[in-house]
Each structure stands twice: as C-alpha cells, then as structure tokens.
Design a protein around this motif. Structure first.
Motif, PDB file in Angstrom:
ATOM      1  N   VAL A  61      72.128 -54.704  77.181  1.00  0.00           N
ATOM      2  CA  VAL A  61      70.825 -54.117  77.500  1.00  0.00           C
ATOM      3  C   VAL A  61      70.969 -52.609  77.437  1.00  0.00           C
ATOM      4  O   VAL A  61      71.764 -52.026  78.172  1.00  0.00           O
ATOM      5  N   GLY A  62      70.208 -51.975  76.545  1.00  0.00           N
ATOM      6  CA  GLY A  62      70.266 -50.528  76.400  1.00  0.00           C
ATOM      7  C   GLY A  62      70.100 -50.151  74.945  1.00  0.00           C
ATOM      8  O   GLY A  62      69.964 -51.005  74.071  1.00  0.00           O
ATOM      9  N   GLY A  63      70.129 -48.878  74.663  1.00  0.00           N
ATOM     10  CA  GLY A  63      69.917 -48.402  73.309  1.00  0.00           C
ATOM     11  C   GLY A  63      71.213 -48.005  72.629  1.00  0.00           C
ATOM     12  O   GLY A  63      72.213 -47.700  73.266  1.00  0.00           O
ATOM     13  N   ASN A  64      71.184 -48.022  71.288  1.00  0.00           N
ATOM     14  CA  ASN A  64      72.298 -47.583  70.436  1.00  0.00           C
ATOM     15  C   ASN A  64      73.594 -48.332  70.717  1.00  0.00           C
ATOM     16  O   ASN A  64      74.673 -47.753  70.659  1.00  0.00           O
ATOM     17  N   GLY A  82      66.926 -53.752  73.451  1.00  0.00           N
ATOM     18  CA  GLY A  82      66.859 -52.302  73.378  1.00  0.00           C
ATOM     19  C   GLY A  82      66.746 -51.829  71.944  1.00  0.00           C
ATOM     20  O   GLY A  82      66.958 -52.591  71.003  1.00  0.00           O
ATOM     21  N   PRO A  83      66.426 -50.559  71.771  1.00  0.00           N
ATOM     22  CA  PRO A  83      66.252 -50.025  70.415  1.00  0.00           C
ATOM     23  C   PRO A  83      67.581 -49.734  69.732  1.00  0.00           C
ATOM     24  O   PRO A  83      68.550 -49.344  70.377  1.00  0.00           O
ATOM     25  N   THR A  84      67.615 -49.933  68.451  1.00  0.00           N
ATOM     26  CA  THR A  84      68.737 -49.644  67.544  1.00  0.00           C
ATOM     27  C   THR A  84      70.058 -50.258  67.998  1.00  0.00           C
ATOM     28  O   THR A  84      71.097 -49.615  67.952  1.00  0.00           O
ATOM     29  N   ASN A  85      70.027 -51.511  68.428  1.00  0.00           N
ATOM     30  CA  ASN A  85      71.253 -52.243  68.702  1.00  0.00           C
ATOM     31  C   ASN A  85      71.683 -52.979  67.440  1.00  0.00           C
ATOM     32  O   ASN A  85      70.850 -53.368  66.625  1.00  0.00           O
ATOM     33  N   HIS A  86      72.977 -53.194  67.287  1.00  0.00           N
ATOM     34  CA  HIS A  86      73.494 -53.849  66.096  1.00  0.00           C
ATOM     35  C   HIS A  86      74.463 -54.949  66.496  1.00  0.00           C
ATOM     36  O   HIS A  86      75.210 -54.822  67.465  1.00  0.00           O
ATOM     37  N   LEU A  87      74.440 -56.009  65.704  1.00  0.00           N
ATOM     38  CA  LEU A  87      75.348 -57.137  65.883  1.00  0.00           C
ATOM     39  C   LEU A  87      76.164 -57.277  64.612  1.00  0.00           C
ATOM     40  O   LEU A  87      75.602 -57.401  63.518  1.00  0.00           O
ATOM     41  N   THR A  88      77.491 -57.259  64.749  1.00  0.00           N
ATOM     42  CA  THR A  88      78.385 -57.436  63.616  1.00  0.00           C
ATOM     43  C   THR A  88      79.197 -58.699  63.842  1.00  0.00           C
ATOM     44  O   THR A  88      79.891 -58.823  64.851  1.00  0.00           O
ATOM     45  N   VAL A  89      79.074 -59.654  62.905  1.00  0.00           N
ATOM     46  CA  VAL A  89      79.813 -60.911  63.002  1.00  0.00           C
ATOM     47  C   VAL A  89      80.675 -61.045  61.758  1.00  0.00           C
ATOM     48  O   VAL A  89      80.161 -61.039  60.640  1.00  0.00           O
TER      49      VAL A  89
END
Length: 123
Positions: A61-64, A82-89
């Motif tokens: 939970v949160g940005g960037n 949150g804004p501009t979160n990224h998931l890398t799998v």
C-alpha cells in the motif's frame, strides 16, 4: 500466528522463511524473503518487496512501490494499492492499471458535468 511489526523509514528486513504476518510501515523500506508462506504487508511510499517463492499473501500500500517475485505458486495472492506500483514476476514487468476520471462522452466540457451533478445533488 506470530506477528512481526517493523515501523520506521528506510528499514531493511530480510527473512529466509516467512510463516507468519510480517508488517512493515514506513517509507523507502526494503523487504527480502526467500520463501513466503504467510502474509507480507508493507505500507509506505517508495518501498520494495522481493520474494523468491511466494505461496502466501503480499500486500503493498503506497506509491512508487515494486514487488519482485521469482516464482508464484497456486493459491498465492498479490495486491498492490497506490499510484505507479509495479509487479515483476520471473523478470517480466507487469504494470498495474491506473484509473483516471473521465468525462461523459455526451458532455462537451467539465462545466456540463459539474452542472448536472450540482442539480442532481440539490434535488
């Protein structure tokens, strides 16, 4: 279930195996877990979560923020808020869709939308 809580900015948490609830609150935090069977909850901006094998739950939970997972297994759950979160799998980056307010296709400008909302609320 045991609960581990870490509060503060720029904290670094490293665990081999997580079988409980790990809660980290703060900005610029880094969480590294080899094998997650429990729950990881991170609240803050500019945080990073790195998990090798995820069987449990990850919530950011949160940005960037960025969540990096090498292997996802059946029954796991990942939630990014949150804004501009990224998931890398497994090295492939997946962007989280962001939602923006849109005008109605029948209105010409923002004043038409505000006027119709205002009259609706005043009824």
């Amino acid at each position: 279930m045991k609960v581990y809580s870490v509060v503060g900015n720029k904290k670094k948490v490293t665990m081999e195996t997580n079988g409980s609830l790990l809660k980290v609150v703060g900005n610029n935090c880094i969480v590294r877990v080899s094998c997650n069977h429990g729950e990881i909850e991170v609240i803050g901006n500019d945080c990073s979560v790195e998990v090798r094998d995820n069987y449990g739950t990850i919530q950011l939970v949160g940005g960037n923020g960025i969540v990096t997972i090498v292997n996802r297994w059946d029954g796991d759950r990942v939630q990014l808020v949150g804004p501009t979160n990224h998931l890398t799998v497994a090295g492939k980056r997946k962007g989280v869709p962001s939602y923006e307010a849109q005008l109605s296709p029948f209105s010409k400008n923002l004043d038409d939308v505000i006027e119709s909302l205002f009259t609706f609320v005043m009824r």
